[in-house]
Design a protein around this motif. Structure first.
Motif, PDB file in Angstrom:
ATOM      1  N   PHE A 104       0.844  -1.188   0.000  1.00  0.00           N
ATOM      2  CA  PHE A 104       0.000   0.000   0.000  1.00  0.00           C
ATOM      3  C   PHE A 104       0.888   1.249   0.000  1.00  0.00           C
ATOM      4  O   PHE A 104       2.024   1.215   0.455  1.00  0.00           O
ATOM      5  CB  PHE A 104      -0.912   0.008   1.236  1.00  0.00           C
ATOM      6  N   GLU A 105       0.351   2.360  -0.482  1.00  0.00           N
ATOM      7  CA  GLU A 105       1.110   3.615  -0.503  1.00  0.00           C
ATOM      8  C   GLU A 105       1.380   4.106   0.918  1.00  0.00           C
ATOM      9  O   GLU A 105       2.458   4.611   1.208  1.00  0.00           O
ATOM     10  CB  GLU A 105       0.331   4.702  -1.249  1.00  0.00           C
ATOM     11  N   ARG A 106       0.370   3.981   1.772  1.00  0.00           N
ATOM     12  CA  ARG A 106       0.513   4.480   3.140  1.00  0.00           C
ATOM     13  C   ARG A 106      -0.183   3.519   4.095  1.00  0.00           C
ATOM     14  O   ARG A 106      -1.284   3.057   3.837  1.00  0.00           O
ATOM     15  CB  ARG A 106      -0.098   5.870   3.263  1.00  0.00           C
ATOM     16  N   VAL A 107       0.523   3.249   5.199  1.00  0.00           N
ATOM     17  CA  VAL A 107       0.022   2.307   6.202  1.00  0.00           C
ATOM     18  C   VAL A 107       0.011   3.004   7.555  1.00  0.00           C
ATOM     19  O   VAL A 107       0.962   3.693   7.918  1.00  0.00           O
ATOM     20  CB  VAL A 107       0.926   1.050   6.282  1.00  0.00           C
ATOM     21  N   PHE A 108      -1.064   2.795   8.303  1.00  0.00           N
ATOM     22  CA  PHE A 108      -1.192   3.304   9.659  1.00  0.00           C
ATOM     23  C   PHE A 108      -1.222   2.101  10.592  1.00  0.00           C
ATOM     24  O   PHE A 108      -2.161   1.304  10.536  1.00  0.00           O
ATOM     25  CB  PHE A 108      -2.480   4.114   9.819  1.00  0.00           C
ATOM     26  N   LEU A 109      -0.194   1.956  11.410  1.00  0.00           N
ATOM     27  CA  LEU A 109      -0.138   0.866  12.385  1.00  0.00           C
ATOM     28  C   LEU A 109      -0.532   1.451  13.730  1.00  0.00           C
ATOM     29  O   LEU A 109       0.208   2.225  14.328  1.00  0.00           O
ATOM     30  CB  LEU A 109       1.262   0.250  12.447  1.00  0.00           C
ATOM     31  N   LEU A 110      -1.728   1.108  14.186  1.00  0.00           N
ATOM     32  CA  LEU A 110      -2.261   1.610  15.448  1.00  0.00           C
ATOM     33  C   LEU A 110      -2.029   0.548  16.519  1.00  0.00           C
ATOM     34  O   LEU A 110      -2.552  -0.560  16.413  1.00  0.00           O
ATOM     35  CB  LEU A 110      -3.750   1.899  15.305  1.00  0.00           C
ATOM     36  N   PHE A 111      -1.256   0.888  17.540  1.00  0.00           N
ATOM     37  CA  PHE A 111      -0.934  -0.111  18.553  1.00  0.00           C
ATOM     38  C   PHE A 111      -0.988   0.514  19.942  1.00  0.00           C
ATOM     39  O   PHE A 111      -0.737   1.704  20.121  1.00  0.00           O
ATOM     40  CB  PHE A 111       0.454  -0.708  18.289  1.00  0.00           C
ATOM     41  N   ASP A 112      -1.330  -0.324  20.926  1.00  0.00           N
ATOM     42  CA  ASP A 112      -1.348   0.136  22.315  1.00  0.00           C
ATOM     43  C   ASP A 112      -0.156  -0.470  23.049  1.00  0.00           C
ATOM     44  O   ASP A 112       0.688  -1.138  22.442  1.00  0.00           O
ATOM     45  CB  ASP A 112      -2.681  -0.194  22.997  1.00  0.00           C
ATOM     46  N   ASN A 113      -0.089  -0.249  24.337  1.00  0.00           N
ATOM     47  CA  ASN A 113       1.071  -0.704  25.107  1.00  0.00           C
ATOM     48  C   ASN A 113       1.224  -2.223  25.121  1.00  0.00           C
ATOM     49  O   ASN A 113       2.324  -2.725  25.320  1.00  0.00           O
ATOM     50  CB  ASN A 113       1.011  -0.161  26.527  1.00  0.00           C
ATOM     51  N   SER A 114       0.136  -2.962  24.888  1.00  0.00           N
ATOM     52  CA  SER A 114       0.248  -4.420  24.868  1.00  0.00           C
ATOM     53  C   SER A 114       1.041  -4.913  23.654  1.00  0.00           C
ATOM     54  O   SER A 114       1.512  -6.040  23.643  1.00  0.00           O
ATOM     55  CB  SER A 114      -1.140  -5.070  24.894  1.00  0.00           C
ATOM     56  N   ARG A 115       1.197  -4.069  22.637  1.00  0.00           N
ATOM     57  CA  ARG A 115       1.915  -4.452  21.415  1.00  0.00           C
ATOM     58  C   ARG A 115       3.166  -3.612  21.177  1.00  0.00           C
ATOM     59  O   ARG A 115       3.709  -3.597  20.073  1.00  0.00           O
ATOM     60  CB  ARG A 115       0.985  -4.331  20.214  1.00  0.00           C
ATOM     61  N   ILE A 116       3.619  -2.932  22.200  1.00  0.00           N
ATOM     62  CA  ILE A 116       4.744  -2.007  21.998  1.00  0.00           C
ATOM     63  C   ILE A 116       6.028  -2.728  21.594  1.00  0.00           C
ATOM     64  O   ILE A 116       6.769  -2.248  20.739  1.00  0.00           O
ATOM     65  CB  ILE A 116       4.962  -1.093  23.218  1.00  0.00           C
ATOM     66  N   ASP A 117       6.294  -3.892  22.159  1.00  0.00           N
ATOM     67  CA  ASP A 117       7.508  -4.626  21.781  1.00  0.00           C
ATOM     68  C   ASP A 117       7.457  -5.060  20.320  1.00  0.00           C
ATOM     69  O   ASP A 117       8.459  -4.960  19.601  1.00  0.00           O
ATOM     70  CB  ASP A 117       7.725  -5.834  22.698  1.00  0.00           C
ATOM     71  N   ASP A 118       6.285  -5.518  19.871  1.00  0.00           N
ATOM     72  CA  ASP A 118       6.117  -5.902  18.463  1.00  0.00           C
ATOM     73  C   ASP A 118       6.305  -4.689  17.550  1.00  0.00           C
ATOM     74  O   ASP A 118       6.945  -4.783  16.501  1.00  0.00           O
ATOM     75  CB  ASP A 118       4.728  -6.501  18.224  1.00  0.00           C
ATOM     76  N   ALA A 119       5.747  -3.553  17.958  1.00  0.00           N
ATOM     77  CA  ALA A 119       5.867  -2.337  17.150  1.00  0.00           C
ATOM     78  C   ALA A 119       7.320  -1.887  17.049  1.00  0.00           C
ATOM     79  O   ALA A 119       7.775  -1.479  15.974  1.00  0.00           O
ATOM     80  CB  ALA A 119       4.998  -1.231  17.739  1.00  0.00           C
ATOM     81  N   ARG A 120       8.044  -1.966  18.146  1.00  0.00           N
ATOM     82  CA  ARG A 120       9.460  -1.585  18.118  1.00  0.00           C
ATOM     83  C   ARG A 120      10.263  -2.486  17.192  1.00  0.00           C
ATOM     84  O   ARG A 120      11.120  -2.021  16.438  1.00  0.00           O
ATOM     85  CB  ARG A 120      10.037  -1.624  19.527  1.00  0.00           C
ATOM     86  N   ALA A 121       9.989  -3.782  17.244  1.00  0.00           N
ATOM     87  CA  ALA A 121      10.691  -4.720  16.365  1.00  0.00           C
ATOM     88  C   ALA A 121      10.353  -4.437  14.901  1.00  0.00           C
ATOM     89  O   ALA A 121      11.243  -4.462  14.034  1.00  0.00           O
ATOM     90  CB  ALA A 121      10.330  -6.158  16.733  1.00  0.00           C
ATOM     91  N   THR A 122       9.090  -4.136  14.636  1.00  0.00           N
ATOM     92  CA  THR A 122       8.680  -3.804  13.275  1.00  0.00           C
ATOM     93  C   THR A 122       9.358  -2.519  12.819  1.00  0.00           C
ATOM     94  O   THR A 122       9.842  -2.425  11.689  1.00  0.00           O
ATOM     95  CB  THR A 122       7.150  -3.667  13.182  1.00  0.00           C
ATOM     96  N   TRP A 123       9.412  -1.525  13.690  1.00  0.00           N
ATOM     97  CA  TRP A 123      10.073  -0.257  13.366  1.00  0.00           C
ATOM     98  C   TRP A 123      11.521  -0.499  12.950  1.00  0.00           C
ATOM     99  O   TRP A 123      11.983   0.004  11.924  1.00  0.00           O
ATOM    100  CB  TRP A 123      10.014   0.699  14.565  1.00  0.00           C
ATOM    101  N   ARG A 124      12.246  -1.267  13.768  1.00  0.00           N
ATOM    102  CA  ARG A 124      13.656  -1.538  13.471  1.00  0.00           C
ATOM    103  C   ARG A 124      13.812  -2.256  12.127  1.00  0.00           C
ATOM    104  O   ARG A 124      14.692  -1.923  11.332  1.00  0.00           O
ATOM    105  CB  ARG A 124      14.296  -2.344  14.599  1.00  0.00           C
ATOM    106  N   ARG A 125      12.970  -3.240  11.891  1.00  0.00           N
ATOM    107  CA  ARG A 125      13.053  -4.003  10.649  1.00  0.00           C
ATOM    108  C   ARG A 125      12.766  -3.104   9.436  1.00  0.00           C
ATOM    109  O   ARG A 125      13.481  -3.141   8.434  1.00  0.00           O
ATOM    110  CB  ARG A 125      12.076  -5.176  10.705  1.00  0.00           C
ATOM    111  N   VAL A 132      11.195   2.249   2.557  1.00  0.00           N
ATOM    112  CA  VAL A 132      10.127   2.495   3.526  1.00  0.00           C
ATOM    113  C   VAL A 132      10.434   3.779   4.295  1.00  0.00           C
ATOM    114  O   VAL A 132      11.552   3.984   4.762  1.00  0.00           O
ATOM    115  CB  VAL A 132       9.979   1.313   4.520  1.00  0.00           C
ATOM    116  N   ASP A 133       9.434   4.628   4.392  1.00  0.00           N
ATOM    117  CA  ASP A 133       9.533   5.872   5.159  1.00  0.00           C
ATOM    118  C   ASP A 133       8.718   5.690   6.437  1.00  0.00           C
ATOM    119  O   ASP A 133       7.493   5.669   6.395  1.00  0.00           O
ATOM    120  CB  ASP A 133       8.981   7.025   4.319  1.00  0.00           C
ATOM    121  N   ASN A 134       9.395   5.534   7.582  1.00  0.00           N
ATOM    122  CA  ASN A 134       8.731   5.343   8.874  1.00  0.00           C
ATOM    123  C   ASN A 134       8.484   6.687   9.542  1.00  0.00           C
ATOM    124  O   ASN A 134       9.357   7.553   9.544  1.00  0.00           O
ATOM    125  CB  ASN A 134       9.607   4.530   9.834  1.00  0.00           C
TER     126      ASN A 134
END
Length: 149
Positions: A104-125, A132-134
């Motif tokens: 997709f052209e633009r993605v919105f990943l909405l996450f709460d504190n229960s998924r923060i570790d997953d979001a951080r890992a995704t950010w790094r990757r 990819v523009d984060n």
């Protein structure tokens, strides 16, 4: 180049944040696919798009219905890389990253504190990928969003 916006939900749940994002997307003439695996979350998002901003109904529907192709906002339980409504924007409302999102052209990943570790890992990757523009968004106490760490 795909753009991925990380929205850390510290105050409001996804169903309260999505209507404002969706309104901006529609105002720009784009279409949106919203993915949430849980049926209860999809129902909450559906209700919020109807009622959260009473003065401005956001036209939407559910994947698998006869009118899915004409819906500016389509709510689905799974990610379809070629959504029937032709969406170029994707909101992962359940906080779960799916690699197919990069189609997709633009993605919105909405996450709460229960998924923060997953979001951080995704950010790094994703940060390691040149195509990819984060971006990271955080919410303050009054509910306003600002870009930053």
């Amino acid at each position: 180049m795909a753009r991925v916006d990380f929205y850390r939900l510290t105050r409001d749940p996804a169903e309260r944040v999505l209507p404002a994002l969706a309104a901006r997307i529609l105002a720009n003439g784009d279409r949106l696919l919203v993915v949430a695996a849980a049926a209860m979350q999809r129902q909450a998002i559906d209700a919020a798009l109807w009622t959260l901003q009473p003065a401005s109904f956001l036209p939407h529907g559910h994947a698998g219905t006869p009118d899915e192709a004409i819906e500016p906002i389509l709510i689905a339980g799974t990610l379809d890389v070629s959504p029937p409504n032709g969406a170029t924007h994707l909101a992962l409302a359940d906080g779960e990253w799916r690699e197919e999102a990069l189609g997709f052209e633009r993605v919105f990943l909405l996450f709460d504190n229960s998924r923060i570790d997953d979001a951080r890992a995704t950010w790094r990757r994703l940060a390691a990928q040149e195509d990819v523009d984060n971006r990271f968004w955080k919410q303050d106490e009054s509910g306003r969003w600002s870009e930053g760490p």
